[in-house]
Design an enzyme around this catalytic site. Structure first.
Site, PDB file in Angstrom:
ATOM      1  N   GLY A   1      79.938 -34.967  72.251  1.00  0.00           N
ATOM      2  CA  GLY A   1      78.753 -35.512  72.908  1.00  0.00           C
ATOM      3  C   GLY A   1      77.532 -35.238  72.054  1.00  0.00           C
ATOM      4  O   GLY A   1      77.527 -34.291  71.247  1.00  0.00           O
TER       5      GLY A   1
ATOM      6  N   GLN B   1      68.689 -34.035  70.385  1.00  0.00           N
ATOM      7  CA  GLN B   1      69.366 -33.368  69.264  1.00  0.00           C
ATOM      8  C   GLN B   1      69.164 -34.104  67.946  1.00  0.00           C
ATOM      9  O   GLN B   1      69.414 -33.553  66.882  1.00  0.00           O
ATOM     10  CB  GLN B   1      70.873 -33.248  69.541  1.00  0.00           C
TER      11      GLN B   1
ATOM     12  N   CYS C   1      77.975 -26.370  70.630  1.00  0.00           N
ATOM     13  CA  CYS C   1      76.867 -27.320  70.595  1.00  0.00           C
ATOM     14  C   CYS C   1      76.506 -27.589  69.134  1.00  0.00           C
ATOM     15  O   CYS C   1      76.388 -26.641  68.353  1.00  0.00           O
ATOM     16  CB  CYS C   1      75.669 -26.729  71.338  1.00  0.00           C
ATOM     17  N   LEU C   2      76.342 -28.857  68.766  1.00  0.00           N
ATOM     18  CA  LEU C   2      75.989 -29.181  67.379  1.00  0.00           C
ATOM     19  C   LEU C   2      74.630 -28.586  66.994  1.00  0.00           C
ATOM     20  O   LEU C   2      74.351 -28.395  65.818  1.00  0.00           O
ATOM     21  CB  LEU C   2      75.974 -30.695  67.165  1.00  0.00           C
TER      22      LEU C   2
ATOM     23  N   HIS D   1      76.682 -30.802  80.110  1.00  0.00           N
ATOM     24  CA  HIS D   1      76.076 -30.194  78.918  1.00  0.00           C
ATOM     25  C   HIS D   1      75.027 -31.144  78.315  1.00  0.00           C
ATOM     26  O   HIS D   1      73.912 -30.724  77.985  1.00  0.00           O
ATOM     27  CB  HIS D   1      77.192 -29.875  77.912  1.00  0.00           C
ATOM     28  N   GLU D   2      75.389 -32.440  78.190  1.00  0.00           N
ATOM     29  CA  GLU D   2      74.480 -33.398  77.548  1.00  0.00           C
ATOM     30  C   GLU D   2      73.264 -33.702  78.421  1.00  0.00           C
ATOM     31  O   GLU D   2      72.155 -33.825  77.905  1.00  0.00           O
ATOM     32  CB  GLU D   2      75.225 -34.697  77.196  1.00  0.00           C
TER      33      GLU D   2
ATOM     34  N   HIS E   1      70.641 -31.181  77.998  1.00  0.00           N
ATOM     35  CA  HIS E   1      69.799 -31.353  76.804  1.00  0.00           C
ATOM     36  C   HIS E   1      68.554 -32.186  77.114  1.00  0.00           C
ATOM     37  O   HIS E   1      67.498 -31.978  76.512  1.00  0.00           O
ATOM     38  CB  HIS E   1      70.578 -32.062  75.687  1.00  0.00           C
TER      39      HIS E   1
HETATM   40 ZN   LIG Z   1      74.699 -29.431  72.917  1.00  0.00          ZN
END
Ligand SMILES: [Zn+2]
Length: 178
Positions: free
Chosen positions: A49, A54, A97-98, A139-140, A143
């Site tokens: 995701g 991000q 997480c990226l 999670h997304e 963000h």
């Molecule tokens: Zn993340």
């Protein structure tokens, strides 16, 4: 398409509430390119995701692989998503997480959710998701509100670097995502 630069923890864009997307904006070439670039960026970094903040775009959009697996994974864009948990059942499982590279931690999330959003044509749709895909969209969506997965951890005893995760934490029961 292009691969976008991913913001890392500490960048203020990750702690800012992203703005709503106007439905008329969705069909513009700029917005469509952002969606395509995010899908390409997510694939490049092997994420499941990726949320617009991000990639330094503070708008309520994320892309996530919530249908199928492996080569059949279908990446769906969600615009202005709203999540409602189904029931009270929570499960704790690993997240990464990226924007927080090389780190994993266990996070409690609702087991099942309904997510409503606009698709890439600007049309409303709704999906019911369970277990791992439900975790990904929670999670997304976090963000988009400036929330990172650390914020959802009741304590940090499971916080681990990826090498140590692979050495000490990957037991067979942890690999079963269902
Ligand atoms: Zn993340």
């Amino acid at each position: 398409m292009s691969i976008l630069k991913v913001a890392r923890m500490g960048h203020p864009v990750l702690r800012t509430r992203a703005r709503e997307v106007d439905p008329t904006e969705v069909r513009t070439a700029t917005f469509q390119k952002l969606i395509d670039d995010m899908i390409e960026t997510m694939a490049e970094y092997e994420g499941i995701g990726l949320a617009a903040p991000q990639v330094h775009e503070s708008v309520r959009l994320f892309v996530a692989g919530v249908e199928g697996k492996g080569d059949d994974l279908k990446v769906v864009p969600f615009i202005n998503p709203v999540i409602t948990p189904v029931g009270d059942d929570e499960v704790e499982d690993w997240e990464g997480c990226l924007s927080i590279p090389e780190i994993r931690g266990k996070v409690p999330r609702a087991r099942e959710v309904v997510i409503k959003a606009l698709d890439r044509r600007g049309k409303p749709f709704e999906m019911t998701l369970k277990n791992f895909p439900a975790r990904v969209v929670q999670h997304e969506t976090d963000h988009l509100d400036g929330v990172l997965f650390f914020d959802r951890m009741p304590d940090f005893t499971t916080l681990t670097y990826l090498d140590e995760f692979q050495r000490y934490w990957t037991q067979p029961q942890d690999q079963d995502k269902d």
